[in-house]
Design a protein around this motif. Sequence first.
Motif, PDB file in Angstrom:
ATOM      1  N   LYS A 189       3.936  19.122  44.610  1.00  0.00           N
ATOM      2  CA  LYS A 189       4.936  18.376  43.851  1.00  0.00           C
ATOM      3  C   LYS A 189       6.307  18.444  44.526  1.00  0.00           C
ATOM      4  CE  LYS A 189       6.495  20.069  40.013  1.00  0.00           C
ATOM      5  NZ  LYS A 189       6.652  20.522  38.607  1.00  0.00           N
ATOM      6  N   GLU A 190       6.577  19.620  45.147  1.00  0.00           N
ATOM      7  CA  GLU A 190       7.876  19.802  45.803  1.00  0.00           C
ATOM      8  C   GLU A 190       8.052  18.918  47.034  1.00  0.00           C
ATOM      9  OE1 GLU A 190       6.807  22.932  43.205  1.00  0.00           O
ATOM     10  OE2 GLU A 190       5.774  22.172  44.987  1.00  0.00           O
ATOM     11  N   SER A 191       6.925  18.412  47.584  1.00  0.00           N
ATOM     12  CA  SER A 191       7.025  17.598  48.796  1.00  0.00           C
ATOM     13  C   SER A 191       7.343  16.132  48.488  1.00  0.00           C
ATOM     14  CB  SER A 191       5.711  17.668  49.594  1.00  0.00           C
ATOM     15  OG  SER A 191       4.645  17.060  48.856  1.00  0.00           O
ATOM     16  N   LEU A 192       7.302  15.751  47.222  1.00  0.00           N
ATOM     17  CA  LEU A 192       7.564  14.359  46.846  1.00  0.00           C
ATOM     18  C   LEU A 192       9.054  14.039  46.982  1.00  0.00           C
ATOM     19  CD1 LEU A 192       5.325  14.086  43.638  1.00  0.00           C
ATOM     20  CD2 LEU A 192       4.793  13.265  45.950  1.00  0.00           C
ATOM     21  N   SER A 193       9.352  12.865  47.482  1.00  0.00           N
ATOM     22  CA  SER A 193      10.758  12.449  47.611  1.00  0.00           C
ATOM     23  C   SER A 193      11.315  12.078  46.248  1.00  0.00           C
ATOM     24  CB  SER A 193      10.867  11.258  48.567  1.00  0.00           C
ATOM     25  OG  SER A 193      10.262  10.102  47.994  1.00  0.00           O
ATOM     26  N   GLN A 194      12.633  12.089  46.135  1.00  0.00           N
ATOM     27  CA  GLN A 194      13.276  11.730  44.876  1.00  0.00           C
ATOM     28  C   GLN A 194      12.973  10.283  44.511  1.00  0.00           C
ATOM     29  OE1 GLN A 194      14.754  13.773  42.828  1.00  0.00           O
ATOM     30  NE2 GLN A 194      15.235  12.150  41.346  1.00  0.00           N
ATOM     31  N   HIS A 195      12.879   9.429  45.529  1.00  0.00           N
ATOM     32  CA  HIS A 195      12.574   8.029  45.286  1.00  0.00           C
ATOM     33  C   HIS A 195      11.176   7.875  44.669  1.00  0.00           C
ATOM     34  CE1 HIS A 195      12.845   3.698  45.850  1.00  0.00           C
ATOM     35  NE2 HIS A 195      11.653   3.715  46.436  1.00  0.00           N
ATOM     36  N   THR A 196      10.219   8.615  45.204  1.00  0.00           N
ATOM     37  CA  THR A 196       8.845   8.567  44.678  1.00  0.00           C
ATOM     38  C   THR A 196       8.790   9.106  43.254  1.00  0.00           C
ATOM     39  OG1 THR A 196       7.927   8.841  46.904  1.00  0.00           O
ATOM     40  CG2 THR A 196       6.480   9.340  45.050  1.00  0.00           C
ATOM     41  N   ILE A 197       9.519  10.180  43.010  1.00  0.00           N
ATOM     42  CA  ILE A 197       9.537  10.780  41.675  1.00  0.00           C
ATOM     43  C   ILE A 197      10.113   9.795  40.653  1.00  0.00           C
ATOM     44  CG2 ILE A 197      10.630  12.579  40.267  1.00  0.00           C
ATOM     45  CD1 ILE A 197      10.394  14.443  42.698  1.00  0.00           C
TER      46      ILE A 197
ATOM     47  N   MET B 172       9.984   6.549  40.814  1.00  0.00           N
ATOM     48  CA  MET B 172       8.968   5.521  40.594  1.00  0.00           C
ATOM     49  C   MET B 172       7.902   6.004  39.617  1.00  0.00           C
ATOM     50  SD  MET B 172       8.438   3.993  44.460  1.00  0.00           S
ATOM     51  CE  MET B 172       7.016   3.037  43.940  1.00  0.00           C
ATOM     52  N   ILE B 173       7.471   7.273  39.770  1.00  0.00           N
ATOM     53  CA  ILE B 173       6.451   7.853  38.885  1.00  0.00           C
ATOM     54  C   ILE B 173       6.988   7.917  37.451  1.00  0.00           C
ATOM     55  CG2 ILE B 173       5.094   9.927  38.390  1.00  0.00           C
ATOM     56  CD1 ILE B 173       5.301  10.543  41.451  1.00  0.00           C
ATOM     57  N   ARG B 174       8.215   8.402  37.307  1.00  0.00           N
ATOM     58  CA  ARG B 174       8.817   8.487  35.977  1.00  0.00           C
ATOM     59  C   ARG B 174       8.954   7.110  35.343  1.00  0.00           C
ATOM     60  NH1 ARG B 174      13.836  12.310  37.865  1.00  0.00           N
ATOM     61  NH2 ARG B 174      12.778  14.338  37.874  1.00  0.00           N
ATOM     62  N   SER B 175       9.390   6.120  36.129  1.00  0.00           N
ATOM     63  CA  SER B 175       9.577   4.763  35.597  1.00  0.00           C
ATOM     64  C   SER B 175       8.274   4.198  35.057  1.00  0.00           C
ATOM     65  CB  SER B 175      10.130   3.833  36.689  1.00  0.00           C
ATOM     66  OG  SER B 175      11.401   4.259  37.126  1.00  0.00           O
ATOM     67  N   SER B 176       7.186   4.410  35.815  1.00  0.00           N
ATOM     68  CA  SER B 176       5.880   3.913  35.363  1.00  0.00           C
ATOM     69  C   SER B 176       5.443   4.612  34.079  1.00  0.00           C
ATOM     70  CB  SER B 176       4.824   4.144  36.453  1.00  0.00           C
ATOM     71  OG  SER B 176       5.136   3.377  37.609  1.00  0.00           O
ATOM     72  N   ALA B 177       5.676   5.943  34.019  1.00  0.00           N
ATOM     73  CA  ALA B 177       5.299   6.711  32.825  1.00  0.00           C
ATOM     74  C   ALA B 177       6.137   6.258  31.614  1.00  0.00           C
ATOM     75  CB  ALA B 177       5.501   8.201  33.083  1.00  0.00           C
ATOM     76  N   ILE B 178       7.389   5.984  31.836  1.00  0.00           N
ATOM     77  CA  ILE B 178       8.275   5.528  30.752  1.00  0.00           C
ATOM     78  C   ILE B 178       7.827   4.172  30.226  1.00  0.00           C
ATOM     79  CG2 ILE B 178      10.623   4.705  30.259  1.00  0.00           C
ATOM     80  CD1 ILE B 178      11.580   6.933  32.236  1.00  0.00           C
ATOM     81  N   MET B 179       7.463   3.256  31.138  1.00  0.00           N
ATOM     82  CA  MET B 179       7.016   1.938  30.694  1.00  0.00           C
ATOM     83  C   MET B 179       5.728   2.044  29.885  1.00  0.00           C
ATOM     84  SD  MET B 179       7.950  -0.824  33.687  1.00  0.00           S
ATOM     85  CE  MET B 179       7.243   0.047  35.071  1.00  0.00           C
TER      86      MET B 179
END
Length: 324
Positions: free
Chosen positions: A198-206, A208-215
């Motif tokens: 999880k620590e290797s994920l970029s802030q941009h990717t994170i 995107m993941i949050r945005s999809s989960a929020i939608m």
Amino acid sequence: MAKVDVDAVNYIISATDLSKLGIDSATAGLKRIGTGIDTFEAKAKTQFANIQKHWMALAAAAYSAYALISKAWALAETAAQFSEQQKGLQALSSQYGLTADAVTRMVQKSVDGQLSLIESSRLAARALTLGLSPEKVATFTALAERLTDVVGGDIPAAFDAMERAAQTGQTRGLAQYKVIVDLEGAVAKYARTQGVAKESLSQHTIMMIRSSAIMEATKRTVDRFGEAALSTADKMNIMKAKVADAMLLIGQNVEKALGKAYDAALKLDKQFEKMKPWLKLFFGTPMGGKEWEAGVHTQERPGLPPPEDTTVNEAKLKAIESLN
């Protein structure tokens, strides 16, 4: 009996008559001056009385002119800011082969026209920076609008809550809209499926993941209440957006007019700069100066060649040629 000097008497009588005529003439002149002053005073009083009588109308007219110019300037400023805003959106939209105008109208359409072009453009740019595609940007904004149907409030506020959660991972704002989501769990699940830490994920990717989960969570919330018909508040939002778009169009036209005026002013300034040598030679050369001695001016005919010379002198010719 003393002898009377007839010539002297005649001279005295003539002088007296002339003096009387002069005094009478002067008196009449003074009377005319006095009458003129009285007339001027009367007219001045009349004009002043008119100004006093109509000062409210004059003040209203002056204020109206000022207000009109100020409003036109404000509309032009808004249009200029929108133009700059669209340039930034264009840089983001071009990555998906779309124009800023296309993405802006896509967002506006997703909320049934409840957002103005300016608001749609601003929200579109912010959603694109979350890593969402233009299609998902429209979905993201549409879900924000549906939240307002369920909970109330306005679209930008609901959008802000969703955006802030995607950027920071904090969900307190979403909870106010009855949206419950585990963003940390969503990021961890993505990392596991990808076989990475999880620590290797970029802030941009994170984000995107949050945005999809929020939608997904927002859709579950609004679906529980079903699709809402256009409310009176929605219709008012549509009307306000249409008025704002009309004002934007007027501002864009005013901005174009100001641009033309600015270009004309620059052109006039350049023309004036070209005129300076000519003006200096014809109006600004002091008597006795070098130009004067060179024959630019002559005492007989200032500013013209000497009488015996029918050609334009070299200095003036250069000044005239510089105008072309």
